[in-house]
Design a protein around this motif. Structure first.
Motif, short mmCIF file in Angstrom:
data_model
loop_
_atom_site.label_atom_id
_atom_site.label_comp_id
_atom_site.label_asym_id
_atom_site.label_seq_id
_atom_site.Cartn_x
_atom_site.Cartn_y
_atom_site.Cartn_z
N CYS A 1 0.18 1.43 -11.31
CA CYS A 1 -0.91 1.57 -10.28
C CYS A 1 -2.14 0.89 -11.04
CB CYS A 1 -1.38 2.72 -9.86
SG CYS A 1 -3.05 2.81 -8.78
N PRO A 2 -2.84 -0.26 -10.35
CA PRO A 2 -3.79 -0.91 -11.28
C PRO A 2 -5.02 -0.23 -11.16
CG PRO A 2 -3.25 -2.00 -8.94
CD PRO A 2 -2.37 -0.73 -9.21
N CYS A 3 -5.17 1.09 -10.86
CA CYS A 3 -6.68 1.72 -10.97
C CYS A 3 -6.85 2.49 -12.24
CB CYS A 3 -6.78 2.78 -9.63
SG CYS A 3 -5.74 4.42 -9.97
N GLU A 4 -8.02 2.62 -12.61
CA GLU A 4 -8.32 3.36 -14.17
C GLU A 4 -7.75 4.75 -14.17
OE1 GLU A 4 -12.14 2.84 -15.70
OE2 GLU A 4 -12.40 0.84 -14.78
N ALA A 5 -7.62 5.68 -13.12
CA ALA A 5 -7.42 6.89 -13.11
C ALA A 5 -5.99 6.99 -13.37
CB ALA A 5 -7.47 7.71 -11.90
N CYS A 6 -5.01 5.94 -12.66
CA CYS A 6 -3.65 5.92 -12.93
C CYS A 6 -3.32 5.39 -14.18
CB CYS A 6 -2.82 5.19 -11.81
SG CYS A 6 -2.87 6.19 -10.41
N ASP B 1 0.91 -0.88 -0.05
CA ASP B 1 0.07 -0.01 0.05
C ASP B 1 0.75 1.36 -0.03
OD1 ASP B 1 -2.61 -1.24 0.16
OD2 ASP B 1 -2.14 -1.72 2.16
N HIS C 1 -3.30 10.28 -3.67
CA HIS C 1 -3.88 8.86 -4.18
C HIS C 1 -3.22 7.83 -3.39
CE1 HIS C 1 -5.30 6.43 -7.27
NE2 HIS C 1 -4.04 5.68 -7.28
N SER D 1 -2.46 3.70 -3.52
CA SER D 1 -2.42 2.68 -4.41
C SER D 1 -2.27 1.31 -3.60
CB SER D 1 -1.37 2.72 -5.35
OG SER D 1 -1.42 3.91 -6.14
N HIS D 2 -3.06 0.23 -4.11
CA HIS D 2 -2.56 -1.14 -3.62
C HIS D 2 -2.28 -1.98 -4.54
CE1 HIS D 2 -3.30 -4.52 -1.00
NE2 HIS D 2 -3.88 -5.13 -2.07
N TYR D 3 -1.17 -2.70 -4.16
CA TYR D 3 -0.88 -3.82 -5.46
C TYR D 3 -0.80 -5.11 -4.66
CZ TYR D 3 1.10 0.48 -7.22
OH TYR D 3 1.61 1.82 -7.50
#
Length: 146
Positions: A127-132, A25, A32, A34-36
């Motif tokens: 980062c797995p999120c759509e925004a990144c 994390d 922002h 992020s979690h991986y």
């Protein structure tokens, strides 16, 4: 002269949950979070060996795609290179992790792999999120623009 670090790629807090297996994390300077997951990081390993393997796989898939197109146009069936029953691959887990200076982390994975150094810049970019994905990966941003 070195390019200044994008402040969005600077972490303010990093937690690596090795004992619980919960992943990594990171809270970034822009707020922002992020979690991986560890398997995600193992698959995205930035070391030269893993990059080479990804390039070889992409090239093989491209060639297989070209061959498939030719076979379909001539109605000759092609053998598949993928197995109907793929080998079981256990989920990668972290056995340990260390800081690399103030710019990266290095993870020792359960499969014995430990040569990837994950810079914070790279971690923000993957980062797995759509925004990144839209902000840091041009190919994804281009797809969203269509």
């Amino acid at each position: 002269m070195p390019t200044p670090l994008d402040p969005r790629k600077k972490p303010t807090a990093v937690k690596i949950h090795v004992s619980t297996g919960a992943g990594v994390d990171i809270i970034w300077a822009d707020g922002h979070a992020s979690h991986y997951e560890f398997p995600y990081l193992r698959d995205a390993c930035p070391c030269a060996t893993c990059n080479d393997e990804r390039e070889k796989k992409a090239e093989a898939e491209r060639k297989q795609g070209d061959g498939l197109h030719a076979a379909l146009s001539s109605a000759i069936p092609l053998p598949t290179t993928s197995s109907v029953f793929p080998m079981f691959k256990p989920k990668a887990r972290a056995q340990s992790a260390t800081s690399v200076g103030s710019y990266a982390i290095q993870i020792n994975f359960s499969d014995g792999h430990n040569t990837g150094i994950y810079s914070y810049e790279q971690l923000r970019m993957i980062c797995p999120c759509e925004a990144c994905a839209a902000a840091f990966r041009p190919s994804v941003a281009a797809q969203h623009a269509r």
